[in-house]
Design a protein around this motif. Sequence first.
Motif, PDB file in Angstrom:
ATOM      1  N   MET A 235      -1.512  -5.659   2.527  1.00 58.27           N
ATOM      2  CA  MET A 235      -2.208  -6.437   1.502  1.00 58.27           C
ATOM      3  C   MET A 235      -3.459  -7.095   2.078  1.00 58.27           C
ATOM      4  O   MET A 235      -4.532  -7.091   1.448  1.00 58.27           O
ATOM      5  N   ALA A 236      -3.336  -7.642   3.283  1.00 56.97           N
ATOM      6  CA  ALA A 236      -4.485  -8.283   3.925  1.00 56.97           C
ATOM      7  C   ALA A 236      -5.607  -7.277   4.152  1.00 56.97           C
ATOM      8  O   ALA A 236      -6.782  -7.569   3.902  1.00 56.97           O
ATOM      9  N   HIS A 237      -5.248  -6.074   4.598  1.00 59.78           N
ATOM     10  CA  HIS A 237      -6.290  -5.072   4.828  1.00 59.78           C
ATOM     11  C   HIS A 237      -7.029  -4.734   3.530  1.00 59.78           C
ATOM     12  O   HIS A 237      -8.257  -4.578   3.513  1.00 59.78           O
ATOM     13  N   THR A 238      -6.275  -4.623   2.469  1.00 56.14           N
ATOM     14  CA  THR A 238      -6.896  -4.317   1.180  1.00 56.14           C
ATOM     15  C   THR A 238      -7.939  -5.362   0.806  1.00 56.14           C
ATOM     16  O   THR A 238      -9.047  -5.023   0.358  1.00 56.14           O
TER      17      THR A 238
ATOM     18  N   ALA B 174      -7.562 -18.118  15.482  1.00 60.36           N
ATOM     19  CA  ALA B 174      -8.190 -18.759  14.317  1.00 60.36           C
ATOM     20  C   ALA B 174      -9.659 -19.069  14.567  1.00 60.36           C
ATOM     21  O   ALA B 174     -10.482 -19.003  13.650  1.00 60.36           O
ATOM     22  N   ASP B 175      -9.990 -19.389  15.817  1.00 68.19           N
ATOM     23  CA  ASP B 175     -11.374 -19.723  16.175  1.00 68.19           C
ATOM     24  C   ASP B 175     -12.277 -18.497  16.260  1.00 68.19           C
ATOM     25  O   ASP B 175     -13.493 -18.634  16.434  1.00 68.19           O
ATOM     26  N   ARG B 176     -11.682 -17.301  16.155  1.00 66.61           N
ATOM     27  CA  ARG B 176     -12.453 -16.052  16.291  1.00 66.61           C
ATOM     28  C   ARG B 176     -12.176 -15.150  15.080  1.00 66.61           C
ATOM     29  O   ARG B 176     -11.295 -14.306  15.121  1.00 66.61           O
ATOM     30  N   PRO B 177     -12.928 -15.334  13.991  1.00 71.88           N
ATOM     31  CA  PRO B 177     -12.680 -14.523  12.798  1.00 71.88           C
ATOM     32  C   PRO B 177     -12.708 -13.024  13.082  1.00 71.88           C
ATOM     33  O   PRO B 177     -13.491 -12.559  13.920  1.00 71.88           O
ATOM     34  N   ALA B 178     -11.821 -12.314  12.407  1.00 73.91           N
ATOM     35  CA  ALA B 178     -11.736 -10.865  12.587  1.00 73.91           C
ATOM     36  C   ALA B 178     -13.067 -10.201  12.243  1.00 73.91           C
ATOM     37  O   ALA B 178     -13.761 -10.613  11.320  1.00 73.91           O
ATOM     38  N   LYS B 179     -13.395  -9.160  13.007  1.00 76.25           N
ATOM     39  CA  LYS B 179     -14.624  -8.399  12.787  1.00 76.25           C
ATOM     40  C   LYS B 179     -14.284  -6.918  12.659  1.00 76.25           C
ATOM     41  O   LYS B 179     -13.252  -6.471  13.155  1.00 76.25           O
ATOM     42  N   PRO B 180     -15.148  -6.160  12.012  1.00 72.16           N
ATOM     43  CA  PRO B 180     -14.924  -4.708  11.955  1.00 72.16           C
ATOM     44  C   PRO B 180     -14.920  -4.101  13.348  1.00 72.16           C
ATOM     45  O   PRO B 180     -15.635  -4.564  14.238  1.00 72.16           O
ATOM     46  N   ASN B 181     -14.106  -3.081  13.524  1.00 71.11           N
ATOM     47  CA  ASN B 181     -14.081  -2.334  14.782  1.00 71.11           C
ATOM     48  C   ASN B 181     -15.066  -1.168  14.656  1.00 71.11           C
ATOM     49  O   ASN B 181     -14.811  -0.209  13.918  1.00 71.11           O
TER      50      ASN B 181
ATOM     51  N   THR C  45     -12.118   5.042  13.248  1.00 70.45           N
ATOM     52  CA  THR C  45     -12.430   6.271  12.514  1.00 70.45           C
ATOM     53  C   THR C  45     -11.231   6.700  11.678  1.00 70.45           C
ATOM     54  O   THR C  45     -10.081   6.585  12.123  1.00 70.45           O
ATOM     55  N   GLY C  46     -11.512   7.208  10.509  1.00 69.65           N
ATOM     56  CA  GLY C  46     -10.464   7.713   9.636  1.00 69.65           C
ATOM     57  C   GLY C  46      -9.836   8.994  10.141  1.00 69.65           C
ATOM     58  O   GLY C  46      -8.759   9.389   9.693  1.00 69.65           O
ATOM     59  N   GLN C  47     -10.508   9.659  11.084  1.00 70.90           N
ATOM     60  CA  GLN C  47      -9.947  10.873  11.681  1.00 70.90           C
ATOM     61  C   GLN C  47      -8.771  10.545  12.609  1.00 70.90           C
ATOM     62  O   GLN C  47      -7.828  11.310  12.731  1.00 70.90           O
TER      63      GLN C  47
ATOM     64  N   GLY D 148      -4.063  -1.137  14.115  1.00 68.12           N
ATOM     65  CA  GLY D 148      -4.238  -2.556  14.410  1.00 68.12           C
ATOM     66  C   GLY D 148      -5.626  -3.098  14.178  1.00 68.12           C
ATOM     67  O   GLY D 148      -5.871  -4.295  14.374  1.00 68.12           O
ATOM     68  N   SER D 149      -6.565  -2.241  13.756  1.00 67.59           N
ATOM     69  CA  SER D 149      -7.923  -2.694  13.467  1.00 67.59           C
ATOM     70  C   SER D 149      -8.473  -1.876  12.312  1.00 67.59           C
ATOM     71  O   SER D 149      -7.741  -1.122  11.675  1.00 67.59           O
ATOM     72  N   SER D 150      -9.769  -2.021  12.025  1.00 68.70           N
ATOM     73  CA  SER D 150     -10.318  -1.361  10.841  1.00 68.70           C
ATOM     74  C   SER D 150     -11.833  -1.374  10.864  1.00 68.70           C
ATOM     75  O   SER D 150     -12.455  -2.107  11.635  1.00 68.70           O
ATOM     76  N   TYR D 151     -12.421  -0.585   9.976  1.00 69.36           N
ATOM     77  CA  TYR D 151     -13.851  -0.683   9.672  1.00 69.36           C
ATOM     78  C   TYR D 151     -14.137  -1.964   8.897  1.00 69.36           C
ATOM     79  O   TYR D 151     -15.279  -2.402   8.804  1.00 69.36           O
ATOM     80  N   ALA D 152     -13.106  -2.560   8.323  1.00 70.62           N
ATOM     81  CA  ALA D 152     -13.209  -3.840   7.613  1.00 70.62           C
ATOM     82  C   ALA D 152     -12.929  -4.977   8.601  1.00 70.62           C
ATOM     83  O   ALA D 152     -12.416  -4.744   9.697  1.00 70.62           O
ATOM     84  N   PRO D 153     -13.223  -6.233   8.226  1.00 68.11           N
ATOM     85  CA  PRO D 153     -12.936  -7.370   9.121  1.00 68.11           C
ATOM     86  C   PRO D 153     -11.441  -7.698   9.127  1.00 68.11           C
ATOM     87  O   PRO D 153     -10.990  -8.687   8.533  1.00 68.11           O
TER      88      PRO D 153
END
Length: 350
Positions: free
Chosen positions: A177-180, A247-254, A258-260, A265-270
């Motif tokens: 849900m969070a990733h969405t 908490a002090d380091r907001p998530a960032k896109p990786n 790659t979708g391939q 554990g990470s994403s193109y999204a934050p």
Amino acid sequence: MKYLVTGTAGFIGFHVALYLLNRGESVVGVDNINDYYDVNLKYQRLAECGIDRGNVSDNKKAVSSKYPEYSFYKMDLADKAVLMDIFEKEKIDVVINLAAQAGVRYSLTNPDAYITANIQSFLNILEACRAYPVKHLVYASSSSVYGANTKMPFSTSDNIDHPVSLYAATKKSNELMAHTYSHLFNIPTTGLRFFTVYGPWGRPDMALFLFIQAIEKGQPIQVFNHGKMKRDFTYIDDIVEGIIRVADRPAKPNPEWTGQDPDPGSSYAPFKVYNIGNSQPVELMDYIGALEKAMGKEAIKNMLPLQPGDVPSTYADVTDLKRDTGYQPQTSVEDGVAKFVAWYKKSYGK
């Protein structure tokens, strides 16, 4: 910075709120103070933060007598309207969502509670972060998501499609849900898979609390899987340190995602997921031994088989958490258990 800490009358939430307050931050705490375990312990935690039980009432704001920057709402996160009202009034910067229906075995007999507390309530948190954008949403996941996995140590790059309890399934659902919402609405979200947290002010339904009470009364303790369990026991201070660093380091896109070859554990999204543990699994019998040493009394042990929903071993790979935040657990099981025993004796007059 203003932090919303959910589950702030709970074990981890209480410690996180106290840490932030002592750092000089502004904290809004929420908790429904349900009766899953003794509500008196929950009110005692609140009292440590200056929230008087007599000032607590449903959906109303109570202000701390010790920390002017701490306010508390007794409310249920399943009540979306009340939650939205809090977000609108309080102007939240960072959310640390630690509220949940806990317990693997309890989920076998009370599944409905997990859908309400862990799914519906988390959706409401996400919707509130969407309506009132925040800098970062950090939320509790669990090592239980690894389910039937046996490759050690558990890594966030592992597939987690085989949960063995509904509790675990709800925690995996939270991550999905969070990733969405990170994808659709660019909300930075970070999930933390906790590994067997213990320490002062801990939950009475957890092993250490149950063991110490049984040993004091001369009653047998229940030792599951005939003592062949291994757990990545992690002391509460180390957990809190990790939570705050994240908490002090907001998530960032990786940028390498790659979708391939998708990294779970990470994403193109934050979006990011971390394990947070001690990364030093301890056999249950050694954990019990540390407790016996701290108490100066031997336990009577009732050896039992592995229970439904339990897994025999957990072991956290925290390489990326250390790399990204400098996280470094400091507390050995021997020291942590001794600190718990000292707190228990002081709190319960034993």
